[in-house]
Write a protein that holds these residues in place. Structure first.
Motif: not given
Length: 422
Positions: A118-126, A129-134
């Protein structure tokens, strides 16, 4: 139930444990690993290997490699020391307690593994998201730069257009002033030429009168009669000769007055049509409301190869003044370049309709429009219609060698197709 693997082997150093598990013919993509600090599982159906480690290991640095039918698991130790046993030992009297302990360890390991996933999934999602924002920020930045570039280009084009319009207006004023000066100088020269013979006549009249008076005085002295009064000499004057005003170069006796009057009336209607779309086009700049300026702009775009730009300029000019034949004819030439053949035929036909009645003043324009429509017909393989337009143009300009050659080429094509049909 899975088959428990017992024929494994292990070795160790003071900092690392190495475990070799035979895969018994299983493919690498079907092998599933689960490792925590106190539990290790290797599952490849129908086989299962479990190890309840006697000492904790560093699960973050643990690795597994599959090759040559063996899975090699590397487990870094949390403390540098040699282990007596790989897994926890079980005494016979404590089998049930040992099972409960292993169950707790297994459940704890699975729970920890799920939390890590779950932590890796959240990190991957974050991270995504950061890559999409960039990427979005980068795209917005690029779009802003593109908009700024377009705005700057428009400003430069507007300044250039304004400068061209100012230069054109200045040239028009200078030309008008020069023509006015030449006209005034011509009038002065004519007046001077008319005054010279008049002064000579007046001088001759005065000299003649003086001679007559002298003779008359002599005769009076002789005859001593009463002198007779002579009439005063006529005064010189300029006679203004006016001719009937003519728009066309031909003489009135050689012209067709009704047709010419109809042509002039159509031209006047075209000039009065300028206020038709004033409300709709009120946002245009002053120069953009001038059809002559727009026509010059379209001609320049055509000469430079920008046929779409020329079409846009002619479109706006036609919206302002739809009765000017040259705009439709020139737009037909643009459509020919762009291979919009049906539109070229439509514009050329509109130009020919506006170029009526047929008078010598619009002969050249009618020839151009006929050639453009004929060329569009020929490109559509409608050679009979194209030949009619070329023959009409050739009647207006019979000494044009290129036009004669094109007309003959179309005749040859028609004769060749007729021969092939028979």
């Amino acid at each position: 139930m899975p088959l428990i693997v017992t024929d494994y082997s292990w070795t160790q150093t003071d900092s690392t444990v190495f475990i070799s598990v035979p895969l018994k013919g299983a493919r690498a993509e079907r092998v599933d690993f689960l490792s925590t600090e106190e539990y290790l599982k290797v599952h490849y159906p129908p086989y299962l290997f479990e190890a309840f480690l006697s000492e904790p290991v560093d699960e973050d640095r643990s690795t597994a490699k599959v090759g040559n039918g063996v899975a090699v698991i590397t487990l870094p130790k949390c403390s540098n020391a040699f282990w007596e046993h790989l897994v926890i030992t079980t005494l016979n009297q404590c089998v049930s307690d040992d099972k409960e302990k292993k169950k707790e360890v297994r459940e704890r390991a699975l729970l920890k593994y799920q939390e890590r996933l779950c932590s890796e999934s959240r990190s991957k999602a974050e991270k995504q998201q950061a890559e999409k924002k960039y990427a979005l920020e980068t795209m917005m930045k690029l779009e802003k730069e593109e908009r700024d570039r377009i705005v700057k280009r428009k400003e430069d084009e507007r300044e250039k257009t304004t400068a061209e319009l100012a230069a054109w207006q200045l040239r028009q004023r200078e030309t008008a002033e020069t023509e006015a000066k030449l006209k005034l100088q011509d009038q002065r020269d004519r007046q001077n030429k008319l005054k010279a013979p008049t002064e000579k006549q007046e001088k001759g009249c005065l000299d003649g009168a003086k001679v007559k008076l002298d003779e008359r005085g002599n005769s009076e002295a002789k005859s001593q009669k009463t002198p007779a009064l002579l009439p005063a000499p006529r005064r010189a004057a300029n006679i203004q000769v006016r001719f009937t005003p003519r728009i066309f170069p031909t003489a009135l006796r050689e012209s067709r007055v009704p047709e010419e009057e109809e042509w002039l009336q159509k031209q006047a209607e075209a000039r009065r049509a300028g206020n038709a779309d004033v409300e709709e086009l009120k946002d245009l700049r002053e120069e953009e409301r001038n059809p002559e300026w727009l026509k010059d702009k379209g001609d320049k775009c055509f000469a430079s190869g920008d046929f779409l730009g020329a079409v846009n300029a002619y479109n706006l000019a036609i919206r302002l003044h739809s009765k000017i034949p040259a705009l439709h004819s020139n737009r037909a030439a643009c459509h020919l370049k762009l291979k919009n053949l049906h539109k070229a035929i439509e514009d050329a036909s509109q130009a020919l309709d506006l170029l009526t009645p047929a008078v010598p003043a619009n002969a050249a324009a009618r020839a151009r429009a006929s050639v453009r429509r004929g060329s569009a017909f020929c490109q559509l393989q409608l050679y009979a219609e194209g030949l009619q337009d070329y023959q009409a143009a050739l009647k207006l300009d019979p000494h044009n060698a290129a036009l004669q050659a094109d007309t003959q080429t179309i005749r040859d094509i028609l004769q060749g197709s007729a021969t092939g049909t028979h």
